[in-house]
Design a protein around this motif. Structure first.
Motif, PDB file in Angstrom:
ATOM      1  N   ALA A 244      29.120  41.951  35.822  1.00  0.00           N
ATOM      2  CA  ALA A 244      30.101  43.029  35.735  1.00  0.00           C
ATOM      3  C   ALA A 244      31.089  42.957  36.896  1.00  0.00           C
ATOM      4  O   ALA A 244      32.306  43.117  36.706  1.00  0.00           O
ATOM      5  CB  ALA A 244      29.388  44.382  35.721  1.00  0.00           C
ATOM      6  N   ALA A 245      30.569  42.694  38.093  1.00  0.00           N
ATOM      7  CA  ALA A 245      31.457  42.585  39.264  1.00  0.00           C
ATOM      8  C   ALA A 245      32.426  41.421  39.112  1.00  0.00           C
ATOM      9  O   ALA A 245      33.623  41.536  39.448  1.00  0.00           O
ATOM     10  CB  ALA A 245      30.615  42.420  40.528  1.00  0.00           C
TER      11      ALA A 245
ATOM     12  N   CYS B 226      33.508  40.200  36.275  1.00  0.00           N
ATOM     13  CA  CYS B 226      34.483  40.558  35.239  1.00  0.00           C
ATOM     14  C   CYS B 226      35.585  41.453  35.806  1.00  0.00           C
ATOM     15  O   CYS B 226      36.758  41.325  35.423  1.00  0.00           O
ATOM     16  CB  CYS B 226      33.780  41.257  34.079  1.00  0.00           C
ATOM     17  N   VAL B 227      35.214  42.368  36.702  1.00  0.00           N
ATOM     18  CA  VAL B 227      36.229  43.195  37.360  1.00  0.00           C
ATOM     19  C   VAL B 227      37.186  42.298  38.142  1.00  0.00           C
ATOM     20  O   VAL B 227      38.415  42.494  38.119  1.00  0.00           O
ATOM     21  CB  VAL B 227      35.568  44.231  38.294  1.00  0.00           C
TER      22      VAL B 227
ATOM     23  N   GLY C  83      39.570  40.669  35.846  1.00  0.00           N
ATOM     24  CA  GLY C  83      40.587  41.588  35.375  1.00  0.00           C
ATOM     25  C   GLY C  83      41.736  41.759  36.356  1.00  0.00           C
ATOM     26  O   GLY C  83      42.845  42.112  35.961  1.00  0.00           O
ATOM     27  N   ALA C  84      41.444  41.497  37.632  1.00  0.00           N
ATOM     28  CA  ALA C  84      42.466  41.682  38.665  1.00  0.00           C
ATOM     29  C   ALA C  84      43.088  40.375  39.136  1.00  0.00           C
ATOM     30  O   ALA C  84      44.179  40.372  39.701  1.00  0.00           O
ATOM     31  CB  ALA C  84      41.858  42.417  39.861  1.00  0.00           C
TER      32      ALA C  84
ATOM     33  N   TRP D 293      38.580  42.613  30.154  1.00  0.00           N
ATOM     34  CA  TRP D 293      37.581  42.293  31.186  1.00  0.00           C
ATOM     35  C   TRP D 293      36.915  43.561  31.718  1.00  0.00           C
ATOM     36  O   TRP D 293      35.704  43.583  31.950  1.00  0.00           O
ATOM     37  CB  TRP D 293      38.242  41.538  32.332  1.00  0.00           C
ATOM     38  N   LEU D 294      37.683  44.613  31.890  1.00  0.00           N
ATOM     39  CA  LEU D 294      37.130  45.857  32.425  1.00  0.00           C
ATOM     40  C   LEU D 294      36.168  46.508  31.426  1.00  0.00           C
ATOM     41  O   LEU D 294      35.141  47.054  31.820  1.00  0.00           O
ATOM     42  CB  LEU D 294      38.261  46.821  32.781  1.00  0.00           C
TER      43      LEU D 294
ATOM     44  N   GLN E  86      42.456  44.611  30.551  1.00  0.00           N
ATOM     45  CA  GLN E  86      41.638  45.732  30.097  1.00  0.00           C
ATOM     46  C   GLN E  86      40.369  45.245  29.394  1.00  0.00           C
ATOM     47  O   GLN E  86      39.319  45.892  29.471  1.00  0.00           O
ATOM     48  CB  GLN E  86      42.451  46.625  29.152  1.00  0.00           C
TER      49      GLN E  86
ATOM     50  N   ALA F 284      32.981  44.691  31.643  1.00  0.00           N
ATOM     51  CA  ALA F 284      32.285  45.058  32.880  1.00  0.00           C
ATOM     52  C   ALA F 284      31.525  46.364  32.710  1.00  0.00           C
ATOM     53  O   ALA F 284      30.374  46.498  33.153  1.00  0.00           O
ATOM     54  CB  ALA F 284      33.284  45.163  34.026  1.00  0.00           C
TER      55      ALA F 284
END
Length: 322
Positions: free
Chosen positions: A213-214, A216-217, A220-221, A294-295, A292, A298
């Motif tokens: 999850a981390a 993927c965040v 996303g950025a 990816w978020l 979005q 996550a």
């Protein structure tokens, strides 16, 4: 059989509708065969190898399967350029024959005489109508539920690759190829790392989904191509390690006579997760874009990752890594 039939229809220049019908039938047959084959392999590995050996076999097999998929896909594309599809169906049929011969060759000596398994215990009064005891039924639910996030996340990421690569490096087809290679390489490294015990199944099951999850965040950025490749590689490592860990749990946690049932059920759920996650990924990309998407992934991984800490993992005669 399906590939052989397709070869014959192709060579005799049969009607298009007949070729399509045989192709659909072959795909259905192949899906059933793959499901039964995985159940059989799971039972075979459990019977012929000790616990530690079985884990190593499953881990390495997954890694080699990823490499084989990459090589096979590239080789298939090359052969299509050199010859007709009909001969590729014939080649597929031949490869199935070779694999069948290899299995028969492996089994011709029978069961390992040094591996003596105890007689199966008699069914208890708590046996359910499905053939599983109450404890094993709860174990099956654990395996099914926590097979969903990682099994679905990998095809979800594959669905994102084309639009995501176009955002990071517009018009650069080579970057999409690099993302695909990074994903496959990550899967291979995951299997090898587990097999070499560089990472443990307990750590993967405990921290893998939250770590994914981390990452993927971060994806996303991220906008810098080298960083994106690194993050994609790492998320592929962690998610594939989780998939392998769930496969090992499916093979090692239940009683030996229930391995096939656990494997078939898990494969059904994993297949539904793959299709569902892929469809959702496509819809979210259309609505909100890759960042979005990816978020959202996550958030899903966090929900399952946190949930792992709250489920009861104590079952009679079973040790769940933690």
């Amino acid at each position: 059989m399906g590939s052989t039939a397709l070869t014959v229809v192709w060579l005799v220049a049969g009607a298009e509708w007949l070729l399509i019908a045989f192709f659909i039938a072959a795909q259905i047959l192949l899906s059933v065969v793959k499901m039964l084959n995985k159940a059989y392999i799971g039972r075979f590995v459990r019977q012929r190898f000790s616990g530690a050996q079985a884990r190593h076999v499953l881990e390495r097999a997954t890694s080699l399967g990823l490499v084989g998929g990459l090589v096979g896909g590239g080789l298939g594309g090359l052969l299509l350029e050199l010859g007709s599809a009909g001969w590729l169906f014939a080649l597929a049929a031949l490869m199935y024959v070779v694999s069948l011969w290899a299995i028969r060759f492996t089994l011709r000596e029978g069961v390992d005489p040094q591996r003596v398994d105890p007689a199966p215990a008699k069914a208890s009064p708590a046996e359910t109508s499905s053939g599983l005891t109450g404890s094993n039924r709860r174990l099956l639910w654990l395996v099914l539920v926590f097979s969903v996030p990682s099994s679905g996340a990998l095809p979800y990421i594959s669905t994102l690759m084309v639009p995501f690569s176009d955002v990071i490096a517009p018009g650069a087809g080579a970057f999409y190829a690099a993302l695909t290679i990074a994903t496959t390489l990550g899967g291979f490294v995951a299997g090898m790392a587990l097999s070499a015990e560089k990472i443990t199944i307990g750590h993967v099951l405990t921290f893998g989904l939250l770590a994914s999850a981390a990452l993927c965040v971060g994806l996303g950025a991220a906008t810098w191509a080298p960083l994106v490749l690194l993050l994609v590689f790492l998320v592929a490592v962690v998610l594939t390690a989780h998939v392998i860990s769930m496969q090992v749990l499916t093979n090692q946690a239940p009683a030996e006579n229930e391995v096939g049932k656990f494997t078939v059920m898990r494969n059904c759920v994993a297949g539904l997760a793959k299709g569902g996650f892929s469809l959702v990924a496509g819809w979210i990309v259309d609505v909100g874009g890759p960042a979005q998407s990816w978020l959202v992934l996550a958030v899903v991984l966090v929900v399952f990752g946190v949930g792992w800490y709250f489920v009861d993992r104590k079952y009679e005669g079973v040790s769940i890594p933690s």
